[in-house]
Design a protein around this motif. Structure first.
Motif, PDB file in Angstrom:
ATOM      1  N   ARG A 223      78.871  23.525  -4.504  1.00  0.00           N
ATOM      2  CA  ARG A 223      79.508  22.408  -5.229  1.00  0.00           C
ATOM      3  C   ARG A 223      80.779  22.870  -5.937  1.00  0.00           C
ATOM      4  NH1 ARG A 223      74.179  20.754  -6.027  1.00  0.00           N
ATOM      5  NH2 ARG A 223      73.947  21.905  -7.966  1.00  0.00           N
ATOM      6  N   ARG A 224      80.729  24.015  -6.587  1.00  0.00           N
ATOM      7  CA  ARG A 224      81.911  24.531  -7.298  1.00  0.00           C
ATOM      8  C   ARG A 224      83.052  24.812  -6.328  1.00  0.00           C
ATOM      9  NH1 ARG A 224      79.229  29.062 -11.268  1.00  0.00           N
ATOM     10  NH2 ARG A 224      77.961  27.630 -12.493  1.00  0.00           N
ATOM     11  N   ARG A 225      82.744  25.434  -5.186  1.00  0.00           N
ATOM     12  CA  ARG A 225      83.774  25.725  -4.188  1.00  0.00           C
ATOM     13  C   ARG A 225      84.384  24.446  -3.636  1.00  0.00           C
ATOM     14  NH1 ARG A 225      85.232  30.425  -2.628  1.00  0.00           N
ATOM     15  NH2 ARG A 225      85.803  29.713  -0.574  1.00  0.00           N
ATOM     16  N   GLN A 226      83.548  23.437  -3.396  1.00  0.00           N
ATOM     17  CA  GLN A 226      84.057  22.170  -2.880  1.00  0.00           C
ATOM     18  C   GLN A 226      84.984  21.499  -3.897  1.00  0.00           C
ATOM     19  OE1 GLN A 226      80.306  20.332  -1.852  1.00  0.00           O
ATOM     20  NE2 GLN A 226      80.463  21.000   0.285  1.00  0.00           N
ATOM     21  N   ARG A 227      84.614  21.548  -5.183  1.00  0.00           N
ATOM     22  CA  ARG A 227      85.485  20.994  -6.222  1.00  0.00           C
ATOM     23  C   ARG A 227      86.801  21.747  -6.306  1.00  0.00           C
ATOM     24  NH1 ARG A 227      80.592  20.438  -9.571  1.00  0.00           N
ATOM     25  NH2 ARG A 227      81.151  22.434 -10.487  1.00  0.00           N
ATOM     26  N   LEU A 228      86.729  23.072  -6.182  1.00  0.00           N
ATOM     27  CA  LEU A 228      87.935  23.902  -6.230  1.00  0.00           C
ATOM     28  C   LEU A 228      88.860  23.589  -5.061  1.00  0.00           C
ATOM     29  CD1 LEU A 228      89.474  26.225  -7.610  1.00  0.00           C
ATOM     30  CD2 LEU A 228      88.182  27.791  -6.185  1.00  0.00           C
ATOM     31  N   ILE A 229      88.296  23.439  -3.881  1.00  0.00           N
ATOM     32  CA  ILE A 229      89.085  23.125  -2.694  1.00  0.00           C
ATOM     33  C   ILE A 229      89.704  21.737  -2.804  1.00  0.00           C
ATOM     34  CG2 ILE A 229      88.913  22.662  -0.204  1.00  0.00           C
ATOM     35  CD1 ILE A 229      86.805  24.942  -0.121  1.00  0.00           C
ATOM     36  N   ALA A 230      88.958  20.805  -3.364  1.00  0.00           N
ATOM     37  CA  ALA A 230      89.434  19.426  -3.479  1.00  0.00           C
ATOM     38  C   ALA A 230      90.546  19.278  -4.529  1.00  0.00           C
ATOM     39  CB  ALA A 230      88.273  18.486  -3.827  1.00  0.00           C
ATOM     40  N   SER A 231      90.601  20.188  -5.473  1.00  0.00           N
ATOM     41  CA  SER A 231      91.604  20.041  -6.548  1.00  0.00           C
ATOM     42  C   SER A 231      92.936  20.673  -6.200  1.00  0.00           C
ATOM     43  CB  SER A 231      91.089  20.636  -7.847  1.00  0.00           C
ATOM     44  OG  SER A 231      90.843  22.027  -7.706  1.00  0.00           O
TER      45      SER A 231
ATOM     46  N   MET B  47      83.223  23.191 -17.926  1.00  0.00           N
ATOM     47  CA  MET B  47      83.364  24.523 -17.359  1.00  0.00           C
ATOM     48  C   MET B  47      84.605  24.554 -16.477  1.00  0.00           C
ATOM     49  SD  MET B  47      80.779  26.558 -14.897  1.00  0.00           S
ATOM     50  CE  MET B  47      80.220  27.870 -15.943  1.00  0.00           C
ATOM     51  N   SER B  48      85.368  25.593 -16.572  1.00  0.00           N
ATOM     52  CA  SER B  48      86.597  25.730 -15.793  1.00  0.00           C
ATOM     53  C   SER B  48      86.356  26.549 -14.532  1.00  0.00           C
ATOM     54  CB  SER B  48      87.669  26.411 -16.651  1.00  0.00           C
ATOM     55  OG  SER B  48      88.782  26.738 -15.864  1.00  0.00           O
ATOM     56  N   ALA B  49      87.052  26.181 -13.474  1.00  0.00           N
ATOM     57  CA  ALA B  49      86.957  26.946 -12.228  1.00  0.00           C
ATOM     58  C   ALA B  49      88.119  27.924 -12.109  1.00  0.00           C
ATOM     59  CB  ALA B  49      86.948  26.000 -11.035  1.00  0.00           C
ATOM     60  N   GLN B  50      88.888  28.079 -13.168  1.00  0.00           N
ATOM     61  CA  GLN B  50      90.033  28.974 -13.143  1.00  0.00           C
ATOM     62  C   GLN B  50      89.577  30.421 -13.219  1.00  0.00           C
ATOM     63  OE1 GLN B  50      93.151  27.910 -12.634  1.00  0.00           O
ATOM     64  NE2 GLN B  50      92.148  25.936 -12.382  1.00  0.00           N
ATOM     65  N   PRO B  51      90.268  31.331 -12.516  1.00  0.00           N
ATOM     66  CA  PRO B  51      89.885  32.744 -12.578  1.00  0.00           C
ATOM     67  C   PRO B  51      90.068  33.299 -13.984  1.00  0.00           C
ATOM     68  CG  PRO B  51      91.820  32.417 -11.174  1.00  0.00           C
ATOM     69  CD  PRO B  51      91.385  31.072 -11.653  1.00  0.00           C
ATOM     70  N   VAL B  52      89.149  34.144 -14.383  1.00  0.00           N
ATOM     71  CA  VAL B  52      89.181  34.733 -15.715  1.00  0.00           C
ATOM     72  C   VAL B  52      90.395  35.635 -15.904  1.00  0.00           C
ATOM     73  CG1 VAL B  52      87.931  36.258 -17.299  1.00  0.00           C
ATOM     74  CG2 VAL B  52      86.680  34.619 -15.900  1.00  0.00           C
ATOM     75  N   HIS B  53      90.790  36.363 -14.872  1.00  0.00           N
ATOM     76  CA  HIS B  53      91.853  37.348 -14.987  1.00  0.00           C
ATOM     77  C   HIS B  53      93.199  36.852 -14.510  1.00  0.00           C
ATOM     78  CE1 HIS B  53      88.619  40.040 -15.808  1.00  0.00           C
ATOM     79  NE2 HIS B  53      88.084  39.777 -14.643  1.00  0.00           N
TER      80      HIS B  53
END
Length: 97
Positions: free
Chosen positions: A89-97, A1-7
């Motif tokens: 968890r998703r937000r933490q992964r996004l911040i860490a990347s 699953m990608s954390a990239q914005p759809v738009h």
């Protein structure tokens, strides 16, 4: 699953500027009139900030390109759901990347 914005949305520049003009420009008809009515009654300080924050959120929702699809899925009961733990968890992964 990608954390990239759809738009391809840039998080440093919101779709709706947090200004009176930005918010009023994103609202239509009766919603815009209601925004101005509340704005004109608000006192400078926390009350005015609350009006701007509340209506900015509504303007962001009103201008969401997926608004109609999400609304239909919510009414049909097919909107994907998740837990708050997964959101964190998703937000933490996004911040860490």
């Amino acid at each position: 699953m990608s954390a990239q914005p759809v738009h391809g949305h840039r998080y440093d520049r919101p779709r709706v500027p947090r200004t009176i003009g930005g918010i009023s420009g994103a609202l239509r008809g009766a919603r815009r009139a209601q925004f101005f009515a509340e704005l004109l009654e608000a006192e400078q300080g926390p009350e005015l900030n609350n009006v701007l924050t509340t209506w900015w959120g509504r303007a962001m929702l009103d201008t969401d390109p997926d608004r109609d699809r999400v609304h239909e899925a919510a009414e049909a009961g097919t909107l994907p759901v998740t837990t708050m733990d997964e959101v964190i968890r998703r937000r933490q992964r996004l911040i860490a990347s």
